[in-house]
Structure formats: C-alpha cells, structure tokens
Enzyme design. Structure first.
Site, PDB file in Angstrom:
ATOM      1  N   PRO A   1       0.829  -1.218   0.000  1.00 46.17           N
ATOM      2  CA  PRO A   1       0.000   0.000   0.000  1.00 46.17           C
ATOM      3  C   PRO A   1       0.862   1.266   0.000  1.00 46.17           C
ATOM      4  O   PRO A   1       2.056   1.213   0.310  1.00 46.17           O
ATOM      5  CB  PRO A   1      -0.805  -0.125   1.294  1.00 46.17           C
ATOM      6  CG  PRO A   1      -0.005  -1.043   2.160  1.00 46.17           C
ATOM      7  CD  PRO A   1       0.687  -1.993   1.250  1.00 46.17           C
ATOM      8  N   PRO A   2       0.271   2.403  -0.324  1.00 46.83           N
ATOM      9  CA  PRO A   2       1.033   3.666  -0.333  1.00 46.83           C
ATOM     10  C   PRO A   2       1.483   4.068   1.066  1.00 46.83           C
ATOM     11  O   PRO A   2       0.849   3.726   2.062  1.00 46.83           O
ATOM     12  CB  PRO A   2       0.026   4.691  -0.883  1.00 46.83           C
ATOM     13  CG  PRO A   2      -1.076   3.892  -1.498  1.00 46.83           C
ATOM     14  CD  PRO A   2      -1.123   2.600  -0.770  1.00 46.83           C
ATOM     15  N   GLY A   3       2.584   4.802   1.083  1.00 45.79           N
ATOM     16  CA  GLY A   3       3.022   5.424   2.327  1.00 45.79           C
ATOM     17  C   GLY A   3       3.785   4.526   3.275  1.00 45.79           C
ATOM     18  O   GLY A   3       4.004   4.891   4.424  1.00 45.79           O
TER      19      GLY A   3
ATOM     20  N   GLY B   1       6.909   3.307   2.510  1.00 45.54           N
ATOM     21  CA  GLY B   1       8.348   3.502   2.337  1.00 45.54           C
ATOM     22  C   GLY B   1       8.989   2.653   1.261  1.00 45.54           C
ATOM     23  O   GLY B   1      10.178   2.359   1.332  1.00 45.54           O
ATOM     24  N   LYS B   2       8.234   2.270   0.233  1.00 44.60           N
ATOM     25  CA  LYS B   2       8.809   1.437  -0.830  1.00 44.60           C
ATOM     26  C   LYS B   2       9.897   2.191  -1.591  1.00 44.60           C
ATOM     27  O   LYS B   2      10.980   1.664  -1.837  1.00 44.60           O
ATOM     28  CB  LYS B   2       7.708   0.997  -1.803  1.00 44.60           C
ATOM     29  CG  LYS B   2       6.638   0.135  -1.174  1.00 44.60           C
ATOM     30  CD  LYS B   2       5.644  -0.378  -2.199  1.00 44.60           C
ATOM     31  CE  LYS B   2       4.874   0.737  -2.879  1.00 44.60           C
ATOM     32  NZ  LYS B   2       4.015   1.507  -1.959  1.00 44.60           N
ATOM     33  N   THR B   3       9.591   3.432  -1.975  1.00 43.90           N
ATOM     34  CA  THR B   3      10.549   4.216  -2.767  1.00 43.90           C
ATOM     35  C   THR B   3      11.774   4.598  -1.937  1.00 43.90           C
ATOM     36  O   THR B   3      12.915   4.474  -2.389  1.00 43.90           O
ATOM     37  CB  THR B   3       9.866   5.483  -3.310  1.00 43.90           C
ATOM     38  OG1 THR B   3       8.689   5.113  -4.029  1.00 43.90           O
ATOM     39  CG2 THR B   3      10.800   6.246  -4.223  1.00 43.90           C
TER      40      THR B   3
ATOM     41  N   SER C   1     -13.719 -12.909  -0.646  1.00 45.78           N
ATOM     42  CA  SER C   1     -13.379 -13.018   0.775  1.00 45.78           C
ATOM     43  C   SER C   1     -14.519 -12.609   1.715  1.00 45.78           C
ATOM     44  O   SER C   1     -14.450 -12.834   2.912  1.00 45.78           O
ATOM     45  CB  SER C   1     -12.132 -12.187   1.092  1.00 45.78           C
ATOM     46  OG  SER C   1     -12.375 -10.817   0.876  1.00 45.78           O
TER      47      SER C   1
ATOM     48  N   LYS D   1      -5.324  -7.391   6.405  1.00 48.21           N
ATOM     49  CA  LYS D   1      -6.656  -7.463   7.024  1.00 48.21           C
ATOM     50  C   LYS D   1      -6.563  -7.558   8.543  1.00 48.21           C
ATOM     51  O   LYS D   1      -7.315  -6.879   9.263  1.00 48.21           O
ATOM     52  CB  LYS D   1      -7.404  -8.684   6.469  1.00 48.21           C
ATOM     53  CG  LYS D   1      -7.775  -8.555   4.999  1.00 48.21           C
ATOM     54  CD  LYS D   1      -8.430  -9.826   4.486  1.00 48.21           C
ATOM     55  CE  LYS D   1      -8.807  -9.698   3.012  1.00 48.21           C
ATOM     56  NZ  LYS D   1      -9.406 -10.942   2.486  1.00 48.21           N
TER      57      LYS D   1
END
Length: 799
Positions: A383-385, A387-389, A706, A749
């Site tokens: 998900p965004p935010g 710290g992948k980059t 799900s 989840k």
C-alpha cells in the site's frame, strides 16, 4: 608576382584599384624643380618606385595634414617606408633613409571622412636631416640620380630577361589577370620596367627597399633578375605540385586538401566548429567504452567536422556524440561488502521490513563470493506510504551505489523507455539511459516507481518495452533508438514498486521477483514516528532545539483516533498539524510545556475521526463485519442484510458490488436454503420473503470472494433473529458444501482489524500460516479463530 599589378601597399588600410602609369620616362617628362625640404609621408606596407602610380588611403592625422599642405603647394611629397609596419605612430628612428619623391596626381575626399591620394614616383632621394615632426615630418633631402644608362648589351639582355620572366610568372599564376601581360609588352623604358616589376614583386618590404636603395640601375636589374628567378622557381614548383596533386591525389591527401578548403570556407562564413570537435576528441581519449561504440563515435566526429554549425543536422549529430561521451560505458562504483554496516544503514532508515533486508544481504553475500552476478529484478508491492521508494535509496546507501528514480506513473509512450529515433525533431534518449547519464555510473540502484500505473494507448505499450529492460538474459544488450547502439544494463539493480500486482502485464510480472510489503502495525507506527517523523517535523517547523516530549500513548492516540491507513503519510500530516500549533505557541510565549498530553492532542486536532462506537451501533440482527483488502491496505467492511414480507424470495444486492461478490451472496443464500432446518429456519421463509443485502459506502467499488462467510453470517443472523457477536470480524470464501476456503491479504486485514479495535477474527484454517508471518507483539489481545466449515463460523459468530 603580386596579383595587384602596378600597385603598392597602402599607407594605412586601402582598397586596391588598378592605375595605369601616366608617364614611362618620369625624368624626361617632368622638369619640375625639387625643393631642398619636403614633407614626408611614411608608408607601412609598400615601397614606392620612380615612375609607378599607386593609390594610397591616408588615415593618420599627421599624414592627412602633410598631404593636404603638399597638394595646396607644389604637390610634391617625400614617400618613405617604415622599418616596422606594425608601428602605428612612427618616430624619426622608424623611417628608412632612402625614399621616393612623389607627385600628388589626385586627392579624393572619401564619404567616410578619409582621404585617398593617387601619387606617382618621380626620383629617389636621401634624407639628410629631419627638420620637423610636428604637425608632420619635414626633412632636408638630397635627390639621388641613377647612373647614366649606356648602350650595354648585358643590360639590354637583363631587361629582356626581366620582361620574359615576369611574363612567365604571370602565365603560371592563375590569379593574375591577362591585362598584366599586355601592359608589360607595352613598356619601352628599361628603368620604368625595372621599377614597375619591382613594385609588383611578390617579395617582402625589406627586399623591395634594398632594390630602391641600389644606386646603379644595372645592379638593380641584376638583383631584380635574381628575385624573379627565385619567384619563377617557386611558381613552377607550386604549379608542378598542383598539377601532380590534381592527377595523383590519394584518398588521404584529397581528404586533407578538402578539409583545409572546408576550414577556409567555414572561416569565411563566420562559423567554426574546430574547438568543439577538438574538445570532443580530447574527452574521447580518456573514455572507457566498447570497440563498437568507439567506432561509431569516430564516424560521427568525422561527419561533424564536415558540417557547418549553422546546418540543421549539426546539432543533431553533436547532441548524439555528446550523449555517447556522457554515458558511463564501463564505469562502475565499487560495491561495499560490509554486512554489519549495510544492515545498520537499513535498520536506521527503515523500521521492520526484515524480509527485504534479508534479501538485500543475501544479494550482497553472493556478490562478495562470486565477484560478479546479474542483478535481480526486485518488485516491492504494498500500500502507499509504507516507504517502498525510500527503501530503494537506503539500499543504494547500504551497498555504496548511486541512486536514481524513474517515475513510470502515467507513462503511455514506448519511446519514453526506448528513446526516439534521432532524426525526429526534439528526439531524446529513453528515461533509462537519461538516468544512467545523470548518475554517471553503469551499476546504480534504479527505482522504477509505480510500475503498475503504466498506461497503454495508440502510441505504444511501455510495459512491453520494459520487458527487455527487466530481463536479466537480455538487458546486457539493451538497444536505445536514439543511441543506436547496445548498452549493458545487466549490472543495474532494478527495484520496481507497485500498489496493485494485478495491473502489471503478466509477461512483465513474470520477470519480477515479488516482495510483498504489508502495512504497519500500530507498534511499528509508534517507532517510526519516534525515530523519523517527529524529528523531521520538529526540524521543518523550527522546533529542533526546543525540548519537549511526546509519549507513546499520545502517538498511539493520534494513530488510532485520527488515521486509518497502512502507511504513515496521514500520521505524518497529523504530526505536522501538532507541530504547527506548538510552533505558534512557542513563537508567542517563548516556551512550551515539557510534555504533550492527550488533552493537548484533542485540543489541537479536535474530536476523534475514528472510534469503536460504530460496532456498538451495528449490534443488531442481520449485520456482520468483514475484512477487505484494497490497494491502500486492509480495511473493515460492514455487511447489512434484511428480509421483507409479502415477497417472492427475490435477492437484491446493492453497494456497488462486483460479479464475484454477487456470486458469493447467491452462494451463501443457496447454502442457507439447503440447510435451513439445521439452523432452525423455516424453509418456507425463503419463498415468502425478499432478501436485501447492502454493503455501505456505495461509491466505492467492491469485489472478491473473501466476504463470503460474512454475507453468510449476516443472512443467518437476519433469518434467525440472532445477533452477531460484537467486535468480531471475519474473512473467507464459502462453497455450496459449506466449506471455508483461504483468501489473500491476511496480514493487511488482520492489522486493519487491530487498528479498528476488533477483538476477535474468524478465518480459514489454511490461513494460519499467513498469521504466523505477523509479529505476535503486533496482534497481542486479538483472538483469531480458525475454522473449516460454515457450521463452525455460525457457532462462533451468533449469540
């Protein structure tokens, strides 16, 4: 001979014009009395001989004054040469002793204010004494009389030879006009012939001055003859070389000759690229590159040398060569194999993420043992935010490599990856080579950010172009359309980032080593806030040196009551809001309280955005809580069901549901109908009543299997009138046989349930292995029930 026949050099700068001699015998035809004192006119670039007529453009103020005064008087002036033609304002010592008395035939005032005079040499003279140098030079002179010419056969032969040699020189000189030969033939006076030829001799001023100073006309003829023979030999040699070269020029000589001509043409046109070409060749000498690239560069330089800078293709060729020089063909940074230091850097920059850190350290270990290996193509999915980059930058620092980021979000043109053909206007290399050029290293860590958001349209498919870039078996010969040469990308450590793996083309996804990054637990967010976010926000808001504390409880309240996210971007914004208020207080009062309390947070941020009260209001029959996975992380999902009398057993579904989710609802209802008696439900109810299932937040599309057990539980609750246990959430797929199947996104989840205040979860027993990957400390206090059948689900859920 001088091509400006019967012309001398100018006193200053002048335009040459042919002047035909007025008199051949200057002694006989003009008996004008020569005064003992004459004004002097110094000449810089020529020597005036008796009888010869030349135009002079007078530029010096002194010379103009002397010419005007002489023209008003007897029109006689003494013409002498300067010893050094570079002297602008000559003094007495700069003048030679012997010159020529000249008569001013014509004085012309030019439009630009200058003065041009046409003068004819009369007699030679010697300066006895300079009587004045202001406003111009005046000198007492002695007229020099040439020795009397007798009927001398040797002299006549020399004169004939002079005429013949001069004619031959004119014939061998292509720049000489044909009129020069005619004039030579018509000159009868031997003395004038000698003076005329001497004046037009292609020799330096010093040799001409020596000729003028010789007293004997015969001796003067001998010296002139020698000079003419030397000039004839030079002209013959030049003509011979020219003819031979014209007939036998090999390729190298021809190229050189043409290059010299081209150079002269370029200089005349006002453009010269010699300096630019030499600079490129100098840079190329120290360049380490493959033989093919070097050969291509040399051909390009040769082409550039033949082009004028004003031509349209010049900048195209120049920019291409400049790119070749800027690319770091065989330049690599040295990897750092200090595992402790690498691990320390990774741990310092990012909290948690142990799986990725282990993968990077494994890569370093293999690289250290083998010395060389093809870099893996990693893909961080999450998900965004989270710290992948920024993780990519930490990896670059850990292994001592350069870092570059390529944003692929919204990219829709294949040329952005592979480059344009360089013949197009505005062509440029692709993003990959541009980034390599920017970091000046062939083995950087390259982040391909948002690879799942690459577009496709009529301009091409960039994701297909990435197939070559991200294939370790092919990228050692990556071909860029602009460069027009292979480039080795096999040493580049590519790290792609994505939010949703489903949006990546299957062939491209097959080349990626997928590493899943789940959202952060509350405990992890607290640590990240303390280590990174708070220090950053304090510095941004000018509170770096101000001492105050923010306890874990305060940070946790901000996380639970004001954020609902997998990453920490919203948390960062909330902390920024707190810092702004504190900065204002400090600016106004000059001090802050030592500790930020829970009450302070409520005062600053207001009432809680999120709380657990919603589960209390949802405590009624027909309502169940499910767990969902989105590209921004995990989330909770309410499923509401109700029945209505006087119906026909219809099933109505609302809430912007996808096909898979609709099928799950139908499956749940069918299972409940077939097992109605088992759960104490009258089978006739399904015929008499309509069923309506609604999933709130109808603007948000929802799909996936799900929610199967959640829908089943909500329906069972509605038909039996039994409530679902509070603070309970569930996830799992169902079958018509009542089996509970595993689903994905378990970590996201479970963490979402924990964030939302859920206390108990029901899921398939086959998902137990996914729960074990979660740090037990992050799900402390959360009870997880593993089930195999729907019977177990209903037994746990309904009260």
């Amino acid at each position: 001979m001088n091509k400006n026949y019967f012309l001398g050099g100018p006193e200053d700068e002048m335009e040459f014009m042919p002047i035909i001699p007025l008199h051949e015998n200057d002694d006989a035809n003009d008996e004008q009395v020569i005064p003992a004192e004459l004004p002097l006119l110094p000449l810089r670039n020529t020597v005036l001989f008796p009888g010869v007529v030349i135009p002079i453009t007078v530029g010096r103020d002194k010379s103009i004054k002397a010419v005007n005064d002489a023209y008003k008087a007897d029109k006689l002036i003494g013409v002498v040469s300067q010893k050094d033609s570079l002297v602008e304002e000559p003094i007495i010592s700069d003048l030679v002793e012997i010159g020529t008395i000249a008569k001013i035939i014509k004085l012309i005032k030019m439009p630009d204010g200058g003065t041009t005079v046409i003068i004819q040499g009369k007699k030679r003279f010697k300066i006895d004494e300079i009587t004045s140098d202001d406003p111009y030079f005046k000198a007492k002179i002695t007229v020099l009389i040439d020795d009397e010419l007798k009927d001398d056969h040797d002299f006549n032969a020399m004169v004939s030879s002079i005429k013949e040699l001069a004619g031959q020189i004119i014939q061998l000189s292509p720049n000489m006009p044909s009129e020069a030969t005619i004039i030579l033939k018509n000159i009868e006076n031997p003395a004038f012939l000698i003076h005329f030829v001497s004046s037009n001799l292609n020799s330096n001023i010093g040799e001409k001055q020596k000729l003028l100073e010789i007293q004997s006309i015969k001796a003067r003829a001998e010296v002139l003859l020698n000079l003419l023979q030397t000039e004839l030999q030079y002209a013959e040699l030049k003509n011979k070389v020219t003819n031979k070269t014209r007939a036998e020029l090999d390729k190298q000589q021809k190229d050189y000759f043409l290059q010299q001509q081209l150079k002269a043409i370029k200089e005349e046109l006002g453009g010269d690229n010699v300096a630019e070409v030499k600079e490129m060749q100098k840079r190329a000498e120290t360049k380490k590159w493959p033989a093919g690239a070097k050969e291509m560069f040399n051909k390009g330089v040769e082409k550039l040398e033949r082009m004028h800078p004003s031509t349209p293709d010049y900048s195209l060729v120049y920019n291409h060569l400049d790119l070749m020089l800027d690319l770091p063909w065989d330049e690599y940074t040295k990897d750092q194999y200090d595992f402790k230091k690498a691990k320390k850097i990774l741990d310092h920059d990012h909290y948690g993420m142990e799986k990725i850190k282990q993968r990077i350290l494994e890569y370093l270990a293999v690289l250290k043992l083998k010395g060389d290996m093809k870099s893996p193509i990693l893909c961080f999915v999450g998900p965004p935010g989270i710290g992948k980059t920024s993780l990519g930058k930490s990896i670059a620092n850990a292994i001592n490599r350069k870092y570059v980021r390529v944003s692929l979000g919204g990219l829709h043109d294949e040329s952005e990856i592979r480059g344009h053909r360089k013949t197009y206007i505005g062509a440029m290399p692709g993003r990959i080579l541009q980034s390599i050029r920017k970091v000046k290293s062939s083995n950087p860590v390259m982040i391909l950010d948002e690879i799942d958001k690459v577009g496709t349209d009529f301009r091409g498919d960039p994701s297909s172009a990435l197939l070559e870039v991200l294939d370790p078996e092919q990228n050692n010969n990556f071909y860029d359309n602009y460069l027009e040469h292979e480039y080795d990308l096999s040493k580049v450590l590519f790290i792609a980032t994505a939010n949703n793996l489903q949006n990546i083309q299957p062939a491209l996804r097959d080349r990626l080593e997928i590493i899943d990054l789940s959202g952060y637990a509350i405990e992890e967010k607290i640590e990240i806030a303390k280590r990174h976010l708070l220090p950053k926000q304090k510095e941004i808001h000018g509170l770096k040196d101000v001492s105050f504390k923010m306890s874990d409880a305060v940070i946790e309240k901000i996380i639970t009551d004001f954020t609902r996210e997998s990453g920490v971007r919203e948390l960062d914004r909330q902390l920024a809001s707190v810092m702004r208020k504190l900065a204002r207080q400090y600016a106004e009062k000059g001090k802050l309280k030592p500790t930020v309390s829970l009450k302070d947070v409520e005062t600053i941020l207001g009432k809680s955005k999120y709380n657990n009260e919603m589960y209390k209001t949802a405590y009624m029959p027909g309502v169940a809580v499910g767990l969902a996975w989105t590209y921004v992380g995990g989330d909770i999902l309410f499923i509401e069901s109700t029945t209505s009398d006087n119906g026909k057993g219809d099933l109505k579904l609302t809430g912007n549901l996808g096909n898979v989710m609709k099928e799950s609802a139908s499956t749940a209802l069918s299972y409940l109908q077939s097992n109605a008696k088992k759960y104490g439900i009258d089978p006739n109810v399904f015929i008499k009543k309509n069923v309506h299932i609604h999933v709130p937040e109808g603007a948000v599309p929802k799909d996936g299997p799900s929610a199967g057990i959640t829908m089943m539980t909500a329906l069972a609750s509605a038909f039996t009138g039994r409530r679902v246990k509070p603070y309970l959430a569930m996830t799992g797929e169902i079958t018509l046989r009542g089996q509970v199947l595993p689903v994905g996104g378990i970590k996201e989840k479970v963490l979402a349930a924990k964030r939302s205040g859920i206390r108990e979860i029901i899921m398939s027993v086959q998902n137990e292995r996914d729960v074990k990957d979660i740090n037990p400390n992050y799900i402390k206090g959360l009870k997880i029930n593993y089930v195999k059948t729907m019977q177990q689900v209903l037994d746990l859920a309904l009260v």
